[in-house]
Design a protein around this motif. Structure first.
Motif, mmCIF file in Angstrom:
data_model
loop_
_atom_site.group_PDB
_atom_site.id
_atom_site.type_symbol
_atom_site.label_atom_id
_atom_site.label_comp_id
_atom_site.label_asym_id
_atom_site.label_seq_id
_atom_site.Cartn_x
_atom_site.Cartn_y
_atom_site.Cartn_z
ATOM 1 N N GLY A 66 -0.047 0.243 126.886
ATOM 2 C CA GLY A 66 0.913 1.090 127.588
ATOM 3 C C GLY A 66 0.227 2.267 128.249
ATOM 4 N N PHE A 67 -0.776 2.813 127.556
ATOM 5 C CA PHE A 67 -1.554 3.936 128.101
ATOM 6 C C PHE A 67 -2.273 3.503 129.375
ATOM 7 C CE2 PHE A 67 -5.467 6.302 128.598
ATOM 8 C CZ PHE A 67 -5.128 7.619 128.303
ATOM 9 N N ALA A 68 -2.936 2.357 129.310
ATOM 10 C CA ALA A 68 -3.685 1.853 130.469
ATOM 11 C C ALA A 68 -2.752 1.558 131.634
ATOM 12 C CB ALA A 68 -4.465 0.600 130.081
ATOM 13 N N PHE A 69 -1.613 0.919 131.345
ATOM 14 C CA PHE A 69 -0.665 0.582 132.410
ATOM 15 C C PHE A 69 -0.133 1.840 133.096
ATOM 16 C CE2 PHE A 69 3.661 -0.084 133.962
ATOM 17 C CZ PHE A 69 3.465 -1.172 134.811
ATOM 18 N N GLY A 70 0.232 2.850 132.298
ATOM 19 C CA GLY A 70 0.747 4.094 132.859
ATOM 20 C C GLY A 70 -0.240 4.741 133.806
ATOM 21 N N TRP A 71 -1.511 4.756 133.419
ATOM 22 C CA TRP A 71 -2.537 5.367 134.265
ATOM 23 C C TRP A 71 -2.808 4.543 135.515
ATOM 24 C CZ3 TRP A 71 -4.617 9.986 134.730
ATOM 25 C CH2 TRP A 71 -4.470 10.902 133.670
ATOM 26 N N ILE A 72 -2.815 3.215 135.395
ATOM 27 C CA ILE A 72 -3.073 2.357 136.562
ATOM 28 C C ILE A 72 -2.001 2.563 137.626
ATOM 29 C CG2 ILE A 72 -3.081 -0.046 137.355
ATOM 30 C CD1 ILE A 72 -4.470 -0.769 134.701
ATOM 31 N N ILE A 73 -0.729 2.527 137.208
ATOM 32 C CA ILE A 73 0.373 2.699 138.151
ATOM 33 C C ILE A 73 0.369 4.102 138.743
ATOM 34 C CG2 ILE A 73 2.890 2.733 138.385
ATOM 35 C CD1 ILE A 73 1.691 -0.040 138.199
ATOM 36 N N ALA A 114 13.568 0.042 132.721
ATOM 37 C CA ALA A 114 13.355 1.098 131.725
ATOM 38 C C ALA A 114 12.162 1.980 132.104
ATOM 39 C CB ALA A 114 13.133 0.471 130.346
ATOM 40 N N VAL A 115 11.067 1.349 132.541
ATOM 41 C CA VAL A 115 9.884 2.114 132.940
ATOM 42 C C VAL A 115 10.201 2.990 134.146
ATOM 43 C CG1 VAL A 115 7.556 1.923 133.918
ATOM 44 C CG2 VAL A 115 8.220 0.469 131.996
ATOM 45 N N LEU A 116 10.940 2.430 135.117
ATOM 46 C CA LEU A 116 11.316 3.197 136.302
ATOM 47 C C LEU A 116 12.195 4.380 135.923
ATOM 48 C CD1 LEU A 116 11.483 3.653 139.346
ATOM 49 C CD2 LEU A 116 13.342 1.973 139.437
ATOM 50 N N MET A 117 13.160 4.146 135.050
ATOM 51 C CA MET A 117 14.090 5.200 134.635
ATOM 52 C C MET A 117 13.351 6.331 133.919
ATOM 53 S SD MET A 117 17.124 5.013 131.768
ATOM 54 C CE MET A 117 15.935 4.928 130.415
ATOM 55 N N ILE A 118 12.583 5.984 132.891
ATOM 56 C CA ILE A 118 11.916 6.996 132.073
ATOM 57 C C ILE A 118 10.748 7.623 132.832
ATOM 58 C CG2 ILE A 118 10.657 7.388 129.907
ATOM 59 C CD1 ILE A 118 12.310 5.048 128.716
ATOM 60 N N GLY A 119 10.018 6.796 133.609
ATOM 61 C CA GLY A 119 8.896 7.312 134.386
ATOM 62 C C GLY A 119 9.337 8.286 135.464
ATOM 63 N N SER A 120 10.530 8.071 136.043
ATOM 64 C CA SER A 120 11.036 8.973 137.087
ATOM 65 C C SER A 120 11.211 10.387 136.555
ATOM 66 C CB SER A 120 12.369 8.446 137.626
ATOM 67 O OG SER A 120 12.192 7.214 138.289
ATOM 68 N N VAL A 121 11.579 10.487 135.291
ATOM 69 C CA VAL A 121 11.719 11.808 134.666
ATOM 70 C C VAL A 121 10.362 12.510 134.639
ATOM 71 C CG1 VAL A 121 12.343 13.048 132.562
ATOM 72 C CG2 VAL A 121 13.683 11.056 133.284
ATOM 73 N N GLY A 122 9.315 11.753 134.311
ATOM 74 C CA GLY A 122 7.967 12.320 134.274
ATOM 75 C C GLY A 122 7.493 12.798 135.637
ATOM 76 N N TYR A 178 4.090 11.502 133.287
ATOM 77 C CA TYR A 178 4.449 10.127 133.644
ATOM 78 C C TYR A 178 3.797 9.120 132.694
ATOM 79 C CZ TYR A 178 4.884 5.854 136.431
ATOM 80 O OH TYR A 178 5.160 4.573 136.851
ATOM 81 N N GLN A 179 2.497 9.294 132.444
ATOM 82 C CA GLN A 179 1.754 8.298 131.662
ATOM 83 C C GLN A 179 2.287 8.150 130.227
ATOM 84 O OE1 GLN A 179 0.523 10.933 133.260
ATOM 85 N NE2 GLN A 179 -1.168 10.385 134.604
ATOM 86 N N PRO A 180 2.456 9.251 129.471
ATOM 87 C CA PRO A 180 2.968 9.073 128.105
ATOM 88 C C PRO A 180 4.399 8.556 128.056
ATOM 89 C CG PRO A 180 2.790 11.408 128.658
ATOM 90 C CD PRO A 180 2.082 10.646 129.725
ATOM 91 N N LEU A 181 5.227 8.929 129.038
ATOM 92 C CA LEU A 181 6.602 8.438 129.060
ATOM 93 C C LEU A 181 6.638 6.932 129.326
ATOM 94 C CD1 LEU A 181 8.480 11.316 130.931
ATOM 95 C CD2 LEU A 181 8.723 10.654 128.534
ATOM 96 N N VAL A 182 5.778 6.479 130.234
ATOM 97 C CA VAL A 182 5.687 5.044 130.507
ATOM 98 C C VAL A 182 5.178 4.305 129.279
ATOM 99 C CG1 VAL A 182 4.424 3.294 131.821
ATOM 100 C CG2 VAL A 182 5.444 5.244 133.005
ATOM 101 N N GLN A 183 4.158 4.889 128.647
ATOM 102 C CA GLN A 183 3.604 4.268 127.445
ATOM 103 C C GLN A 183 4.649 4.140 126.342
ATOM 104 O OE1 GLN A 183 2.266 6.525 124.435
ATOM 105 N NE2 GLN A 183 2.646 4.574 123.446
ATOM 106 N N LYS A 184 5.432 5.190 126.150
ATOM 107 C CA LYS A 184 6.473 5.174 125.108
ATOM 108 C C LYS A 184 7.573 4.171 125.440
ATOM 109 C CE LYS A 184 5.820 9.882 123.344
ATOM 110 N NZ LYS A 184 5.442 9.417 121.996
#
Length: 340
Positions: free
Chosen positions: A299-306, A262-270, A281-287
């Motif tokens: 979720g915010f921290a994870f999105g930024w780290i990646i 799910a993160v890969l799918m939604i994050g790819s859009v970002g 990318y970060q807010p989409l991953v967080q959501k």
């Protein structure tokens, strides 16, 4: 207007959009949530970013090899290193202006390997088309296997907005748009026929022919199986990066492959929306992580780290490739007489 100035203006505009998205996303974060975010950053296991970034390098290497497979039917076999360097410099250029990297990597390979740039553009289009199909298949797989988690989110975020736009679309406006496009194509065709012997017409025809040859190269490949294998390897690397990244934070370490999909799918859009995914990318991953019960702060921290890990990797490899290209090709040229 000079080309450099245009690129600078584009960079400022797209970077500005990214900064605006970051501000819109962070402006409502409370003081308590900022404290949780800082704690997450402080407690994160950053050593796990080493295997994540190593896998990232592997994904870029597999992409270079896959691109080479598309060039072989055209009679060109560039070295894997030059192809890899070109890919990385292209990614670096994409951080400044979206899609600029596609032109850049074709230009670099054309310069150092003497492969016609128009044919390279065709292979690049074919490669991107394959990736788009892969992303769509990934979306379908992820949603269909997790309807209970993602069904409502995808419906409200994608299908409902599209349906509303279609429902409110003006039929007459659509017909006018189609008519204008048809007229433009007819005029272009007439001009090419009228001035068929002009340098401009010949250049356009050669460019179109080269691009078409590059696109059709995917059907002429001898090793279609290897092309498929490397495509699977590329996307498996992307998925593995997210999955291993989960273990950087205690709060996400329990998440499995389903959440990673799910993160890969939604994050790819970002990553497509803004240069390098900044601000998107970060807010989409967080959501997407919120759908699995992960708090906003985590979720915010994870999105930024990646995102930072991926971006730093691209910047490092991009600049290393820029430096290595002339050095490697000088040595390669000097070694040619000895190998004959």
């Amino acid at each position: 207007m000079p080309k450099m100035l245009k690129n600078v203006i584009k960079f400022i505009c797209f970077f500005g959009i990214g900064v605006l998205l970051i501000w819109l996303f962070t402006k409502d974060i409370t003081t308590e949530q900022w404290t949780q975010i800082n704690d997450a950053f402080r407690k994160a296991n950053y050593w796990l970013l080493i295997p994540t970034m190593t896998i990232g390098i592997a994904s870029h290497w597999f992409r270079a090899i896959r691109w080479k497979l598309l060039m072989k039917p055209l009679g060109h076999q560039p070295t894997t290193l030059n192809t890899f360097f070109a890919v990385m410099v292209g990614y670096l250029a994409n951080l400044a202006v979206p899609r600029l990297g596609e032109v850049t990597r074709c230009g670099i390979l054309a310069q150092y390997e003497k492969v016609p740039a128009d044919k390279l553009v065709g292979t690049m289009i074919a490669e991107r088309a394959v990736d788009m199909v892969c992303l769509l298949l990934l979306m379908a797989l992820t949603v269909l296997t997790q309807l209970d988690v993602l069904g409502t989110y995808v419906n409200e975020s994608i299908f409902v907005p599209i349906s509303n736009k279609v429902a409110h679309a003006n039929g007459m406006q659509l017909l006018i748009g189609i008519a204008i496009l048809a007229v433009v194509l007819l005029i272009l065709g007439w001009l090419l026929k009228k001035f068929a012997r002009s340098k401009v017409a010949i250049t356009i025809k050669n460019l179109a022919r080269g691009i078409m040859e590059g696109i059709l190269s995917i059907g002429k490949m001898e090793k279609k199986g290897w092309f498929l294998v490397h495509t699977v390897l590329i996307w498996s690397c992307y998925l593995s990066q997210v999955y291993i990244g989960f273990f950087c934070l205690t709060e996400t370490s329990h998440l499995g492959i389903s959440a990673a999909l799910a993160v890969l799918m939604i994050g790819s859009v970002g990553m497509i929306v803004t240069p390098g995914g900044i601000g998107a990318y970060q807010p989409l991953v967080q959501k997407s992580l919120q759908l699995y019960g992960i708090p906003l702060a985590i979720g915010f921290a994870f999105g930024w780290i990646i995102w930072v890990a991926q971006t730093v990797l691209v910047i490092l490899l991009g600049f290393i490739s820029l430096i290595a290209l002339p050095i490697y090709n000088k040595k390669k040229t000097e070694a040619l007489p000895a190998t004959r």
